[in-house]
Write a protein that holds these residues in place. Sequence first.
Motif, PDB file in Angstrom:
ATOM      1  N   ASN B 223      12.658 -16.859  -0.790  1.00  0.00           N
ATOM      2  CA  ASN B 223      11.396 -16.867  -0.050  1.00  0.00           C
ATOM      3  C   ASN B 223      11.448 -15.907   1.120  1.00  0.00           C
ATOM      4  N   VAL B 224      12.565 -15.940   1.833  1.00  0.00           N
ATOM      5  CA  VAL B 224      12.664 -15.138   3.045  1.00  0.00           C
ATOM      6  C   VAL B 224      12.811 -13.659   2.715  1.00  0.00           C
ATOM      7  N   PHE B 225      13.767 -13.322   1.838  1.00  0.00           N
ATOM      8  CA  PHE B 225      14.071 -11.901   1.662  1.00  0.00           C
ATOM      9  C   PHE B 225      13.117 -11.179   0.722  1.00  0.00           C
ATOM     10  N   VAL B 226      12.347 -11.911  -0.063  1.00  0.00           N
ATOM     11  CA  VAL B 226      11.310 -11.283  -0.875  1.00  0.00           C
ATOM     12  C   VAL B 226       9.948 -11.465  -0.219  1.00  0.00           C
ATOM     13  N   GLY B 227       9.661 -12.712   0.182  1.00  0.00           N
ATOM     14  CA  GLY B 227       8.335 -13.010   0.716  1.00  0.00           C
ATOM     15  C   GLY B 227       8.035 -12.314   2.026  1.00  0.00           C
ATOM     16  N   PHE B 228       8.935 -12.399   2.992  1.00  0.00           N
ATOM     17  CA  PHE B 228       8.628 -11.828   4.305  1.00  0.00           C
ATOM     18  C   PHE B 228       8.446 -10.309   4.272  1.00  0.00           C
ATOM     19  N   PRO B 229       9.326  -9.549   3.618  1.00  0.00           N
ATOM     20  CA  PRO B 229       9.087  -8.099   3.583  1.00  0.00           C
ATOM     21  C   PRO B 229       7.764  -7.734   2.917  1.00  0.00           C
ATOM     22  N   LEU B 230       7.411  -8.458   1.829  1.00  0.00           N
ATOM     23  CA  LEU B 230       6.129  -8.166   1.194  1.00  0.00           C
ATOM     24  C   LEU B 230       4.983  -8.498   2.134  1.00  0.00           C
ATOM     25  N   GLY B 231       5.152  -9.572   2.897  1.00  0.00           N
ATOM     26  CA  GLY B 231       4.161  -9.884   3.922  1.00  0.00           C
ATOM     27  C   GLY B 231       4.097  -8.786   4.961  1.00  0.00           C
ATOM     28  N   GLY B 232       5.271  -8.224   5.283  1.00  0.00           N
ATOM     29  CA  GLY B 232       5.305  -7.119   6.218  1.00  0.00           C
ATOM     30  C   GLY B 232       4.559  -5.903   5.692  1.00  0.00           C
ATOM     31  N   ILE B 233       4.593  -5.719   4.382  1.00  0.00           N
ATOM     32  CA  ILE B 233       3.852  -4.605   3.783  1.00  0.00           C
ATOM     33  C   ILE B 233       2.353  -4.812   3.971  1.00  0.00           C
ATOM     34  N   LEU B 234       1.913  -6.072   3.922  1.00  0.00           N
ATOM     35  CA  LEU B 234       0.498  -6.331   4.198  1.00  0.00           C
ATOM     36  C   LEU B 234       0.137  -5.927   5.615  1.00  0.00           C
ATOM     37  N   SER B 235       1.055  -6.232   6.565  1.00  0.00           N
ATOM     38  CA  SER B 235       0.827  -5.820   7.952  1.00  0.00           C
ATOM     39  C   SER B 235       0.697  -4.305   8.036  1.00  0.00           C
ATOM     40  N   LEU B 236       1.596  -3.621   7.314  1.00  0.00           N
ATOM     41  CA  LEU B 236       1.559  -2.162   7.327  1.00  0.00           C
ATOM     42  C   LEU B 236       0.236  -1.659   6.756  1.00  0.00           C
ATOM     43  N   ALA B 237      -0.251  -2.350   5.722  1.00  0.00           N
ATOM     44  CA  ALA B 237      -1.522  -1.927   5.114  1.00  0.00           C
ATOM     45  C   ALA B 237      -2.665  -2.061   6.113  1.00  0.00           C
ATOM     46  N   ILE B 238      -2.631  -3.133   6.915  1.00  0.00           N
ATOM     47  CA  ILE B 238      -3.673  -3.298   7.928  1.00  0.00           C
ATOM     48  C   ILE B 238      -3.647  -2.124   8.900  1.00  0.00           C
ATOM     49  N   ALA B 239      -2.428  -1.760   9.353  1.00  0.00           N
ATOM     50  CA  ALA B 239      -2.313  -0.615  10.265  1.00  0.00           C
ATOM     51  C   ALA B 239      -2.772   0.661   9.585  1.00  0.00           C
ATOM     52  N   ALA B 240      -2.422   0.814   8.299  1.00  0.00           N
ATOM     53  CA  ALA B 240      -2.769   2.045   7.593  1.00  0.00           C
ATOM     54  C   ALA B 240      -4.277   2.196   7.434  1.00  0.00           C
ATOM     55  N   THR B 241      -4.971   1.103   7.105  1.00  0.00           N
ATOM     56  CA  THR B 241      -6.429   1.223   6.958  1.00  0.00           C
ATOM     57  C   THR B 241      -7.068   1.614   8.283  1.00  0.00           C
ATOM     58  N   ALA B 242      -6.554   1.032   9.376  1.00  0.00           N
ATOM     59  CA  ALA B 242      -7.102   1.404  10.684  1.00  0.00           C
ATOM     60  C   ALA B 242      -6.800   2.862  10.989  1.00  0.00           C
ATOM     61  N   ALA B 243      -5.597   3.299  10.614  1.00  0.00           N
ATOM     62  CA  ALA B 243      -5.217   4.679  10.883  1.00  0.00           C
ATOM     63  C   ALA B 243      -6.065   5.661  10.067  1.00  0.00           C
ATOM     64  N   LEU B 244      -6.392   5.282   8.835  1.00  0.00           N
ATOM     65  CA  LEU B 244      -7.122   6.197   7.955  1.00  0.00           C
ATOM     66  C   LEU B 244      -8.608   6.255   8.280  1.00  0.00           C
ATOM     67  N   VAL B 245      -9.186   5.147   8.706  1.00  0.00           N
ATOM     68  CA  VAL B 245     -10.638   5.108   8.894  1.00  0.00           C
ATOM     69  C   VAL B 245     -11.041   5.147  10.361  1.00  0.00           C
ATOM     70  N   LEU B 246     -10.362   4.335  11.185  1.00  0.00           N
ATOM     71  CA  LEU B 246     -10.834   4.194  12.560  1.00  0.00           C
ATOM     72  C   LEU B 246     -10.307   5.280  13.492  1.00  0.00           C
ATOM     73  N   LYS B 247      -9.053   5.640  13.305  1.00  0.00           N
ATOM     74  CA  LYS B 247      -8.478   6.624  14.226  1.00  0.00           C
ATOM     75  C   LYS B 247      -9.219   7.959  14.191  1.00  0.00           C
ATOM     76  N   PRO B 248      -9.547   8.513  12.999  1.00  0.00           N
ATOM     77  CA  PRO B 248     -10.267   9.783  13.003  1.00  0.00           C
ATOM     78  C   PRO B 248     -11.617   9.700  13.715  1.00  0.00           C
ATOM     79  N   LEU B 249     -12.183   8.495  13.796  1.00  0.00           N
ATOM     80  CA  LEU B 249     -13.471   8.331  14.458  1.00  0.00           C
ATOM     81  C   LEU B 249     -13.308   7.973  15.935  1.00  0.00           C
ATOM     82  N   ASP B 250     -12.080   7.967  16.417  1.00  0.00           N
ATOM     83  CA  ASP B 250     -11.804   7.608  17.812  1.00  0.00           C
ATOM     84  C   ASP B 250     -12.219   6.182  18.144  1.00  0.00           C
ATOM     85  N   ILE B 251     -12.206   5.307  17.134  1.00  0.00           N
ATOM     86  CA  ILE B 251     -12.508   3.906  17.374  1.00  0.00           C
ATOM     87  C   ILE B 251     -11.188   3.189  17.685  1.00  0.00           C
ATOM     88  N   SER B 252     -11.137   2.512  18.841  1.00  0.00           N
ATOM     89  CA  SER B 252      -9.954   1.683  19.091  1.00  0.00           C
ATOM     90  C   SER B 252     -10.358   0.222  18.934  1.00  0.00           C
TER      91      SER B 252
END
Lengths: 145, 409, 262
Positions: B223-252
């Motif tokens: 659970n820990v060594f498979v589940g948590f890193p995959l959960g971490g990838i979801l966190s990264l995806a959240i940051a990536a979507t903000a980086a791809l869409v919001l950052k170019p528009l100067d939205i913070s």
Amino acid sequence: MISRAAAVLAALLVLTGCVSPALGNGSYRGKGQASVQAALSEVETAALVVEQLRRDRIPKAYADETVSASEQAIGSISESFGSVQPPPQSDQVHDEVTALLDDADSAISAARIAVRRVDRPRLGELLEQLHQLADRLRDAESRLS
Amino acid sequence: MKRVFALMLGVLTAIGGFVDIGDLVTNAVVGSRFGLGLAWVLPVGVLGICVFAEMSGRIAAVSGRATFDLVRERLGPRVGLVNLVASMAVTFLTFIAEIGGISLALELATSVNEFFWVPVVGATVWLVLWRASFSLIENTFGLLGLTLIVFAVAVWRLHPDWSALVHEASHPANTHGEGLPTYFYYAVALFGAAMTPYEVFFFSSGGVEERWTEKDIGTMRANVFVGFPLGGILSLAIAATAALVLKPLDISVETLGQVGLPVGVALGKIGLVVVLVGFFAATFGAACETGLSTGYSFAQYFGWQWGKYVRPRQAARFHLVVLLATIVAVATLLTTVDPIKVTEYSVVFSALALPLTYFPILVLANDPDYMGEHVNGRMANALGTVYLVVVVVAAAAALPLMFITKAGQ
Amino acid sequence: MNTNAHPPERVDARYHLLDRQILDRDGGMVAKVDDLELTEQDGSLTVSALLLGPGVLGPRLGGRLGAWMAAVWRRLHPAEDPRPGRIDISRVSCVDSAVHLLDSRAEIGIDGFEHWAHTKVVSRLPLVGPGEPPPQRPDSPGPPAGAVTHRASDLLGRRVSGPGGVPRGHVSDLRLRTHFVARGPNWHTAGMTVTDLILNQKATATLLGYERRNDQGPWVLRAALRTFRPTIAGTIPWRDADVDWPGQTIAHAGQGLDEFVL
């Protein structure tokens, strides 16, 4: 010992929340730039919401809440900038930034009204308006930095 | 077959349960302001939580005792009390943020004002904690939280320049326009969001709730060594979507609505509906975890009967603490404090409290009196020691950075 | 009748007993050992009971916070002159990672705060469900009349001096020998006698285990802690210790310290 540490912690917390009033011309300019930057974020958010609603890619409640939040934010940005006394040489900065913030305020309010009515033609006009306003804000931001 | 199913369920709930309001907000803010320039913090934080969650899970499985229970024994009542107060304060702050997050998600979905939702949500969270079984809570919200995969789908559908994305993620750099102290302030915040203290308390208490034994160590590790890193990838995806869409528009990012907007851009209305379910699941699940953790830490310090595995009448003081915590949390939110601001403070204070939380775990996991032959191996100790240094550095930097950057402005 | 004798066990009061969770026969949680009641008996000192509750934890925490905790407990306790929660040592079956009792929670009873929380709050909440909690724990009969009792927290931290006032260290722990007696299928704790005092150079607040053993990992932490914190200086047998109970000191009659054995 614990109570003293807690008191220090509380004092630090209060200090981090305080915003120092702009005094010199340099820091007033910086305040102007920060306000313009924050306004830009709200204007672009409103524009994004308007565009998505026009293309029916966002639920109405979501669009309404997001643009209303931007409207509240631009209101407090304006108020925060307006409440600071401009130093003597900074009247031009004051006038320019105030004008931009007022335009942003009215544009976003208009957007909120149009979003709530899902007034598609109006949304199209406002999109254009918001994009132009965003360009002006970007321009002002780079000049103020 | 049944074991495979149980294993999969455990991993899936670990993935879906990883993200909470702190991860949602902090990753979106960081993505919108720094692009992927802070992405390096995520693997560091995820590995850290994996190492210490495994230790606290092993402690629970082998000794049958929860971590906080043992903290008082090893640190003594006085230091244990300091630990209790600090950990509970941070966990309670997070609890407030989570209830606020649920209310914000419901406001986004229905246009009904957040402050109407706050008492309703508070009552519902309390009712769930009062009567729903532990595994029902964990499984329901863990599985529902998997809807946050929509962020990863959104990244894919935005057709990014993958090589540029990878390059940005692997080359830590500050963004023009943000000061270096602000960069490191958000690094600490992101770290605190990934390595929340309540997670280890909850994980070990949950192990006692579910009556883990030594035989469950393998499943727990999966659970820990498979589940948590995959959960971490979801966190990264959240940051990536903000980086791809919001950052170019100067939205913070400053509101929960802005966190979900990129998914709408990528996937339209359906995407946003799924996002709202994801927001609700993540925050409700985390509200249950932090609410229970508040009760767990209090009860475990004083030796009271605690847990959902006994009838409520058998653990009256525990349930009293949970009830009081919920009432105070609701009252705090009704003072119109912004839950997003509370979230931003809670992740930084989490980073501040980390050394207090993790140091006893490292000591306990090495104690042969509790662990028998299951004491830490060399790998666990090496990683644990390294991370102890890292969390001390992050904690030491947290307050000065908060002061210098005025909490990230 | 069990004819095999249970060998006496060595147990250290602070490391193994104090602040440990007390579990009933079925694994239910009762309380934490907040202090130990010591009784003087024919020249030896035995642990006669486990003491529980904020009335006992407060003085042990010390300082203003401890005094406040004890004061609040005294104020809220319904009795005029409240006695602390007490579990006789004869009710203890064994000590491992917790202190296990022979009785079930229903037989032991619950403490006042739990009872109040149930009666005044929990039982009035919706959907609380059927069933009743255990009855309130009756006041323990207490030590036999005339017995002189002390608390373990009173001994811990005391300065020990040898002949001529030479400092030996501070009491870091009490070494106990546990005797067992069989009653039916179970082994009872018949008694715990103080055999030695474990001394440390300074009065330490926490026992992490590193000062006792040389092999607990991780080695970096162990090395760091052993550099900054004093390790155990040694032990002295109880019979060589002369405790000035009302005062703050203990006089040691012997010549040197015995080596500490784990």
